[in-house]
Design a protein around this motif. Structure first.
Motif, PDB file in Angstrom:
ATOM      1  N   TYR A   1      45.542  44.605  40.584  1.00 26.66           N
ATOM      2  CA  TYR A   1      44.613  44.475  39.468  1.00 26.66           C
ATOM      3  C   TYR A   1      43.414  43.626  39.864  1.00 26.66           C
ATOM      4  CZ  TYR A   1      48.758  45.715  36.668  1.00 26.66           C
ATOM      5  OH  TYR A   1      49.862  46.333  36.154  1.00 26.66           O
ATOM      6  N   CYS A   2      42.287  43.902  39.235  1.00 28.86           N
ATOM      7  CA  CYS A   2      41.153  42.991  39.323  1.00 28.86           C
ATOM      8  C   CYS A   2      40.938  42.358  37.954  1.00 28.86           C
ATOM      9  CB  CYS A   2      39.893  43.711  39.780  1.00 28.86           C
ATOM     10  SG  CYS A   2      39.372  45.069  38.724  1.00 28.86           S
ATOM     11  N   ALA A   3      40.223  41.246  37.944  1.00 27.25           N
ATOM     12  CA  ALA A   3      39.997  40.544  36.691  1.00 27.25           C
ATOM     13  C   ALA A   3      38.745  39.691  36.791  1.00 27.25           C
ATOM     14  CB  ALA A   3      41.192  39.672  36.335  1.00 27.25           C
ATOM     15  N   ALA A   4      38.216  39.339  35.629  1.00 31.91           N
ATOM     16  CA  ALA A   4      37.032  38.495  35.542  1.00 31.91           C
ATOM     17  C   ALA A   4      37.344  37.286  34.674  1.00 31.91           C
ATOM     18  CB  ALA A   4      35.867  39.278  34.943  1.00 31.91           C
ATOM     19  N   ALA A   5      36.789  36.152  35.075  1.00 32.93           N
ATOM     20  CA  ALA A   5      37.012  34.926  34.323  1.00 32.93           C
ATOM     21  C   ALA A   5      35.751  34.061  34.376  1.00 32.93           C
ATOM     22  CB  ALA A   5      38.195  34.155  34.897  1.00 32.93           C
ATOM     23  N   ASN A   6      35.743  33.023  33.565  1.00 27.31           N
ATOM     24  CA  ASN A   6      34.573  32.151  33.544  1.00 27.31           C
ATOM     25  C   ASN A   6      34.487  31.271  34.785  1.00 27.31           C
ATOM     26  OD1 ASN A   6      33.537  32.957  30.947  1.00 27.31           O
ATOM     27  ND2 ASN A   6      35.275  31.889  30.041  1.00 27.31           N
ATOM     28  N   LYS A   7      35.651  30.886  35.310  1.00 26.31           N
ATOM     29  CA  LYS A   7      35.678  29.995  36.473  1.00 26.31           C
ATOM     30  C   LYS A   7      36.750  30.451  37.462  1.00 26.31           C
ATOM     31  CE  LYS A   7      36.742  26.559  33.900  1.00 26.31           C
ATOM     32  NZ  LYS A   7      37.127  25.223  33.400  1.00 26.31           N
TER      33      LYS A   7
END
Length: 122
Positions: free
Chosen positions: A94-100
């Motif tokens: 999986y890929c993911a995006a986060a603030n930090k």
């Protein structure tokens, strides 16, 4: 927001494989991006976590030296290059995006993509 992972498949032990994750609807350059994997009955595992400018990347010891992540802000795409694949690398990735970056390390992502299956056959 959509994160579309691709590039999985069936490979042999020792092979290399590159996964891609393309985003849409995301202010891509402002988000930390990461790669993860999960097998049935196990917790999701972080594989790589990059800060928004991709100037810093975290790898766990389990993949350090074999896996390399990259972020292309012009293409809104992140990559995961996996070398010397082993049967224990078989998982859904999986890929993911986060603030930090740290949020990715603790699996606190804002957006998750759908997974792509990687199977390493011996």
């Amino acid at each position: 927001v959509q994160l579309q992972a691709s590039g999985g498949g069936l490979v042999q032990v020792g092979d290399s494989l590159t996964l891609s994750c393309t985003s849409s609807g995301l202010a891509f350059s402002t988000y930390a991006m990461g790669w993860f994997r999960q097998t049935p009955g196990k917790e999701r595992e972080v594989l790589a976590a990059m800060n928004p400018k991709a100037t810093s990347t975290y790898y766990p010891e389990s993949v350090k030296g074999r896996f390399t992540a990259a972020k292309d802000s012009a293409e809104n795409t992140v990559y995961l290059r996996m070398n010397n694949l082993k049967p224990e690398d078989t998982a859904v990735y999986y890929c993911a995006a986060a603030n930090k970056l740290h949020d990715l390390v603790i699996l606190n992502a804002v957006y998750w993509g759908q997974g792509t299956q990687v199977t390493v056959s011996s």
